[in-house]
Motif scaffolding. Sequence first.
Motif, PDB file in Angstrom:
ATOM      1  N   ALA A  18      16.310  72.788  64.512  1.00  0.00           N
ATOM      2  CA  ALA A  18      15.492  72.415  63.355  1.00  0.00           C
ATOM      3  C   ALA A  18      16.132  72.915  62.062  1.00  0.00           C
ATOM      4  O   ALA A  18      16.152  72.196  61.045  1.00  0.00           O
ATOM      5  CB  ALA A  18      14.078  72.968  63.510  1.00  0.00           C
ATOM      6  N   LYS A  21      19.049  70.674  61.231  1.00  0.00           N
ATOM      7  CA  LYS A  21      18.635  69.415  60.614  1.00  0.00           C
ATOM      8  C   LYS A  21      18.243  69.617  59.155  1.00  0.00           C
ATOM      9  O   LYS A  21      18.557  68.780  58.297  1.00  0.00           O
ATOM     10  CB  LYS A  21      17.458  68.822  61.395  1.00  0.00           C
ATOM     11  N   GLU A  22      17.554  70.710  58.858  1.00  0.00           N
ATOM     12  CA  GLU A  22      17.142  70.978  57.479  1.00  0.00           C
ATOM     13  C   GLU A  22      18.354  71.184  56.574  1.00  0.00           C
ATOM     14  O   GLU A  22      18.425  70.620  55.476  1.00  0.00           O
ATOM     15  CB  GLU A  22      16.239  72.207  57.433  1.00  0.00           C
ATOM     16  N   PHE A 118      12.090  74.382  58.041  1.00  0.00           N
ATOM     17  CA  PHE A 118      12.236  72.918  58.087  1.00  0.00           C
ATOM     18  C   PHE A 118      10.978  72.263  57.512  1.00  0.00           C
ATOM     19  O   PHE A 118      10.176  71.723  58.226  1.00  0.00           O
ATOM     20  CB  PHE A 118      12.554  72.419  59.506  1.00  0.00           C
ATOM     21  N   VAL A 123      12.824  65.489  57.813  1.00  0.00           N
ATOM     22  CA  VAL A 123      13.299  66.299  58.936  1.00  0.00           C
ATOM     23  C   VAL A 123      12.195  66.467  59.966  1.00  0.00           C
ATOM     24  O   VAL A 123      12.432  66.336  61.176  1.00  0.00           O
ATOM     25  CB  VAL A 123      13.799  67.673  58.433  1.00  0.00           C
TER      26      VAL A 123
END
Length: 290
Positions: A18, A21-22, A118, A123
Motif C-alpha cells: 500500500a 502504491k501511494e 495511503f 490508491v
Amino acid sequence: MIIIQLKGGLGNQMFQYALYKELRSRGKEVKIDDVTGFVDDELRTPVLQRFGIEYDRATREEVVKLTDSKMDIFSRIRRKLTGRKTCRIDEESGTFNPDILELDEAYLVGYWQSDKYFRNEDVIAQLRQEFQKRPQEIMTDSASWATLQQIECCQSVSLHIRRTDYIDEEHNHIHNLCTEKYYKGAIDRIRSQYPSAVFFIFTDDKEWCRSHFRGPNFFVVELAEKENTDIAEMLLMSSCKHHICANSSFSWWSAWLNDSPEKMVIVPNKWINNRDMDDIYTDRMTKMAI
C-alpha cells in the motif's frame, strides 16, 4: 529511487505494498525488494503474487547501492574509515511518519501499519480492486463456498482468534494475547446492537475455540483449500458484515476490505507491547480493553 523491503506475513506485506502504491502515485520511482526480508525467515515468503499483483522488483545491485553494502575490499575499508553512507531508514515506532511520503531516495524497512500511508482515493480504489478477489478466482473447495453462502445470508461476524504464534516464548513479550474476556465483551457489544448475530471463528487454535465458544451461533471455520488458503480465509472474513479483530494485520485488512458503512469493527485497545501503535486504528474501529 525508493526501495521498500517486503517482509512478514500476508497482512504486513499488504501494508508495504500500500505504501508502494501511494509513493508511486506521487510520481516517485519506487521498487520492492522481495528477497532480503526473507533471508532469515523460515516461515514466510513473498505472497502478494497470489492476488495476481505485479510490482517493480529491485535488483540486488540497486539494494546494495542504496544501503552501501558492497563487499569488495575498497568499500569495506572506506566504510571503516568514513562510516556507511546508507539510505536505509528503519521504522522506529508504529506511529505515522509523514516524512516517509516526502522522500525521494531511501531503502525503507518497516511495516508501515497505518492507513495514513495511503490516503490517495485512487490508491484506495486500486488496493480494493487488487485485494478483493472474486470467490471463483480463489476458492475451489465446496466447504468454503458453503461457508460463504452462510456468511452472506445472516448477520455475520468474523471472530479472529490468533493464539499459537502469540503464546510461544519468543513472541509473548511482544504480542499481547487477546484474552477471553476481550472476546466475550466484544461479542456482547455486537449482540447488543445485532441480537441475531452469527459468529464465524477464524483461528489457528480450533480446539481451544470449540471449548470456549459454544452455542448454535458460533461456527469454527474449517478451510480445505489446497492453495491460497490465507487469501480464501481473508475473503471469507471480509465478506462478514461485522468484525471482531485480533491484534493482527491479517484481521486489520479483513475488516478494511469490508467497505460497508454499517459495519462494526471491534479491536483490542493495545496492539503490541514494545511500541506505540495509535495510528493503526481507523475512525471506523471501536476499541475494547484487551
